[in-house]
Design a protein around this motif. Structure first.
Motif, PDB file in Angstrom:
ATOM      1  N   TYR A 156       0.835  -1.191   0.000  1.00  0.00           N
ATOM      2  CA  TYR A 156       0.000   0.000   0.000  1.00  0.00           C
ATOM      3  C   TYR A 156       0.876   1.249   0.000  1.00  0.00           C
ATOM      4  N   LEU A 157       0.544   2.191  -0.875  1.00  0.00           N
ATOM      5  CA  LEU A 157       1.133   3.527  -0.798  1.00  0.00           C
ATOM      6  C   LEU A 157       0.258   4.336   0.137  1.00  0.00           C
ATOM      7  N   MET A 158       0.840   4.797   1.246  1.00  0.00           N
ATOM      8  CA  MET A 158       0.084   5.463   2.303  1.00  0.00           C
ATOM      9  C   MET A 158       0.534   6.918   2.454  1.00  0.00           C
ATOM     10  N   ALA A 159      -0.400   7.760   2.836  1.00  0.00           N
ATOM     11  CA  ALA A 159      -0.091   9.147   3.181  1.00  0.00           C
ATOM     12  C   ALA A 159      -0.914   9.527   4.393  1.00  0.00           C
ATOM     13  N   THR A 160      -0.564  10.648   4.989  1.00  0.00           N
ATOM     14  CA  THR A 160      -1.285  11.161   6.157  1.00  0.00           C
ATOM     15  C   THR A 160      -2.055  12.403   5.746  1.00  0.00           C
ATOM     16  N   ALA A 161      -3.287  12.505   6.193  1.00  0.00           N
ATOM     17  CA  ALA A 161      -4.108  13.669   5.860  1.00  0.00           C
ATOM     18  C   ALA A 161      -4.988  14.014   7.051  1.00  0.00           C
ATOM     19  N   THR A 162      -5.456  15.231   7.065  1.00  0.00           N
ATOM     20  CA  THR A 162      -6.344  15.693   8.134  1.00  0.00           C
ATOM     21  C   THR A 162      -7.791  15.415   7.763  1.00  0.00           C
ATOM     22  N   ARG A 163      -8.497  14.772   8.685  1.00  0.00           N
ATOM     23  CA  ARG A 163      -9.940  14.571   8.543  1.00  0.00           C
ATOM     24  C   ARG A 163     -10.592  15.247   9.724  1.00  0.00           C
ATOM     25  N   GLY A 164     -11.333  16.290   9.461  1.00  0.00           N
ATOM     26  CA  GLY A 164     -11.871  17.059  10.581  1.00  0.00           C
ATOM     27  C   GLY A 164     -10.738  17.727  11.316  1.00  0.00           C
ATOM     28  N   ASN A 165     -10.554  17.365  12.573  1.00  0.00           N
ATOM     29  CA  ASN A 165      -9.470  17.934  13.375  1.00  0.00           C
ATOM     30  C   ASN A 165      -8.381  16.917  13.690  1.00  0.00           C
ATOM     31  N   GLN A 166      -8.429  15.764  13.034  1.00  0.00           N
ATOM     32  CA  GLN A 166      -7.465  14.717  13.346  1.00  0.00           C
ATOM     33  C   GLN A 166      -6.714  14.267  12.104  1.00  0.00           C
ATOM     34  N   LYS A 167      -5.454  13.880  12.303  1.00  0.00           N
ATOM     35  CA  LYS A 167      -4.665  13.308  11.225  1.00  0.00           C
ATOM     36  C   LYS A 167      -4.854  11.799  11.226  1.00  0.00           C
ATOM     37  N   SER A 168      -4.941  11.229  10.029  1.00  0.00           N
ATOM     38  CA  SER A 168      -5.121   9.789   9.939  1.00  0.00           C
ATOM     39  C   SER A 168      -4.502   9.295   8.634  1.00  0.00           C
ATOM     40  N   PRO A 169      -4.137   7.994   8.578  1.00  0.00           N
ATOM     41  CA  PRO A 169      -3.529   7.443   7.353  1.00  0.00           C
ATOM     42  C   PRO A 169      -4.570   7.233   6.264  1.00  0.00           C
ATOM     43  N   LEU A 170      -4.137   7.401   5.022  1.00  0.00           N
ATOM     44  CA  LEU A 170      -4.991   7.175   3.870  1.00  0.00           C
ATOM     45  C   LEU A 170      -4.274   6.251   2.887  1.00  0.00           C
ATOM     46  N   VAL A 171      -4.994   5.333   2.300  1.00  0.00           N
ATOM     47  CA  VAL A 171      -4.433   4.492   1.250  1.00  0.00           C
ATOM     48  C   VAL A 171      -4.549   5.249  -0.069  1.00  0.00           C
ATOM     49  N   LEU A 172      -3.406   5.541  -0.701  1.00  0.00           N
ATOM     50  CA  LEU A 172      -3.412   6.224  -1.985  1.00  0.00           C
ATOM     51  C   LEU A 172      -3.519   5.245  -3.141  1.00  0.00           C
ATOM     52  N   LYS A 173      -2.835   4.106  -3.002  1.00  0.00           N
ATOM     53  CA  LYS A 173      -2.897   3.096  -4.059  1.00  0.00           C
ATOM     54  C   LYS A 173      -2.486   1.748  -3.492  1.00  0.00           C
ATOM     55  N   GLU A 174      -3.087   0.693  -4.017  1.00  0.00           N
ATOM     56  CA  GLU A 174      -2.755  -0.680  -3.603  1.00  0.00           C
ATOM     57  C   GLU A 174      -2.121  -1.420  -4.772  1.00  0.00           C
ATOM     58  N   TYR A 175      -1.042  -2.133  -4.474  1.00  0.00           N
ATOM     59  CA  TYR A 175      -0.350  -2.932  -5.487  1.00  0.00           C
ATOM     60  C   TYR A 175      -0.344  -4.392  -5.030  1.00  0.00           C
ATOM     61  N   ARG A 176      -0.642  -5.291  -5.936  1.00  0.00           N
ATOM     62  CA  ARG A 176      -0.544  -6.721  -5.640  1.00  0.00           C
ATOM     63  C   ARG A 176       0.759  -7.238  -6.226  1.00  0.00           C
ATOM     64  N   LEU A 177       1.561  -7.921  -5.424  1.00  0.00           N
ATOM     65  CA  LEU A 177       2.909  -8.280  -5.827  1.00  0.00           C
ATOM     66  C   LEU A 177       3.099  -9.750  -6.155  1.00  0.00           C
ATOM     67  N   SER A 178       2.204 -10.636  -5.716  1.00  0.00           N
ATOM     68  CA  SER A 178       2.469 -12.063  -5.910  1.00  0.00           C
ATOM     69  C   SER A 178       1.178 -12.870  -5.848  1.00  0.00           C
ATOM     70  N   LYS A 179       1.204 -14.043  -6.500  1.00  0.00           N
ATOM     71  CA  LYS A 179       0.126 -15.007  -6.368  1.00  0.00           C
ATOM     72  C   LYS A 179       0.362 -15.835  -5.105  1.00  0.00           C
ATOM     73  N   SER A 180      -0.608 -16.672  -4.775  1.00  0.00           N
ATOM     74  CA  SER A 180      -0.505 -17.465  -3.554  1.00  0.00           C
ATOM     75  C   SER A 180       0.601 -18.516  -3.662  1.00  0.00           C
ATOM     76  N   PHE A 181       1.197 -18.807  -2.513  1.00  0.00           N
ATOM     77  CA  PHE A 181       2.223 -19.850  -2.444  1.00  0.00           C
ATOM     78  C   PHE A 181       2.322 -20.323  -1.006  1.00  0.00           C
ATOM     79  N   VAL A 182       3.016 -21.435  -0.830  1.00  0.00           N
ATOM     80  CA  VAL A 182       3.229 -22.009   0.505  1.00  0.00           C
ATOM     81  C   VAL A 182       4.676 -21.787   0.889  1.00  0.00           C
ATOM     82  N   ILE A 183       4.896 -21.297   2.107  1.00  0.00           N
ATOM     83  CA  ILE A 183       6.253 -21.117   2.610  1.00  0.00           C
ATOM     84  C   ILE A 183       6.486 -22.097   3.753  1.00  0.00           C
ATOM     85  N   GLN A 184       7.619 -22.767   3.686  1.00  0.00           N
ATOM     86  CA  GLN A 184       7.947 -23.771   4.688  1.00  0.00           C
ATOM     87  C   GLN A 184       8.617 -23.114   5.905  1.00  0.00           C
ATOM     88  N   PRO A 185       8.680 -23.829   7.033  1.00  0.00           N
ATOM     89  CA  PRO A 185       9.352 -23.283   8.218  1.00  0.00           C
ATOM     90  C   PRO A 185      10.787 -22.871   7.901  1.00  0.00           C
TER      91      PRO A 185
END
Length: 253
Positions: free
Chosen positions: A55-84
């Motif tokens: 996620y590309l994230m930024a901070t912005a003011t909503r009302g009187n509070q700052k909060s994180p916003l998602v600017l863009k979402e990127y998918r990087l990989s298909k599903s896989f199994v990872i071993q210990p």
């Protein structure tokens, strides 16, 4: 029995897979490519990772509070199994939107990486990045400073109606020279696409406000300039400089 215990612990995030994103650099301009690698290390049990998201994230003011916003979402990989204890490296290359705001101490921009693991707490990683304005925006901001104004505030405001990113960034200038006592402040915002730019200027004095807009296409600035919606066949930078040099932009009270 031990494998069952490990899987149970992993579902609570204990001994689960971990993620670490490593970037080739940390300083960017809007529209540039970000290259890096996502390093995933398996935990104490086999786990299926359904997705790697960034996620590309930024901070912005909503009302009187700052909060994180998602600017863009990127998918990087298909599903896989990872071993210990297995290590996987996923290289990536993403493009930052032209609308990505400049980063500041009060309004940071960062990348958030996470793993989508069913029945488990998703591990994540965050990496702050420095975003500088495009060369054209830098030139326009300097033009304002050279006209006798000082940049004293950069403000991000959440705006759900803004597309494609739900925020706008305001650059606020105050006069330091001949405008002191005549103009309270100038507020400037930009909207950029791959083809054109729009610059909105609000000049403030007491309770009076004058709004001006300049927009033009990169390939033919002199032939596509529109000021407040009216076509003007002149150089955009020269017209903006002309506006800044006229102290009478707001008549004295």
């Amino acid at each position: 029995m031990m494998d069952f215990i490990n899987k149970s612990l992993a579902s609570f995030g204990i001994g689960s897979a971990t993620v670490d994103t490593r970037l080739s650099q940390e300083r960017f301009q809007p529209g540039e490519m970000v290259k890096g690698e996502v390093h995933i290390r398996g935990g104490g049990a086999e786990q299926r990772i359904d997705d790697i998201y960034l996620y590309l994230m930024a901070t912005a003011t909503r009302g009187n509070q700052k909060s994180p916003l998602v600017l863009k979402e990127y998918r990087l990989s298909k599903s896989f199994v990872i071993q210990p204890d297995e290590t996987r490296v996923i290289p990536f290359e993403i493009r930052l939107p032209l609308e990505t705001p400049m980063s500041t101490g009060s309004y940071p921009v960062y990348l958030k990486t996470g793993l989508d693991i069913k029945m488990a707490r998703d591990p994540g990683d965050t990496d702050r990045i420095e975003i500088f304005p495009t060369p054209l925006v830098q030139k326009l901001l300097k033009q304002i400073e050279d006209s006798g104004f000082l940049l004293y505030q950069i403000h991000n405001e959440h705006d759900p109606d803004m597309k494609p990113i739900p925020l706008f960034q305001m650059f606020v200038f105050r006069p330091t020279g001949r405008y002191h006592g005549y103009v309270d402040e100038i507020r400037v915002s930009f909207q950029l696409t791959d083809h054109d730019i729009r610059m909105d200027v609000e000049t403030v004095r007491a309770d009076r406000l004058i709004h001006s807009s300049f927009e033009w296409e990169y390939h033919n600035p002199n032939g596509t300039l529109r000021i407040n919606g009216v076509a003007v066949e002149e150089d955009p930078l020269m017209k903006i400089q002309e506006m800044l040099s006229r102290r009478g932009t707001i008549p004295p009270q």
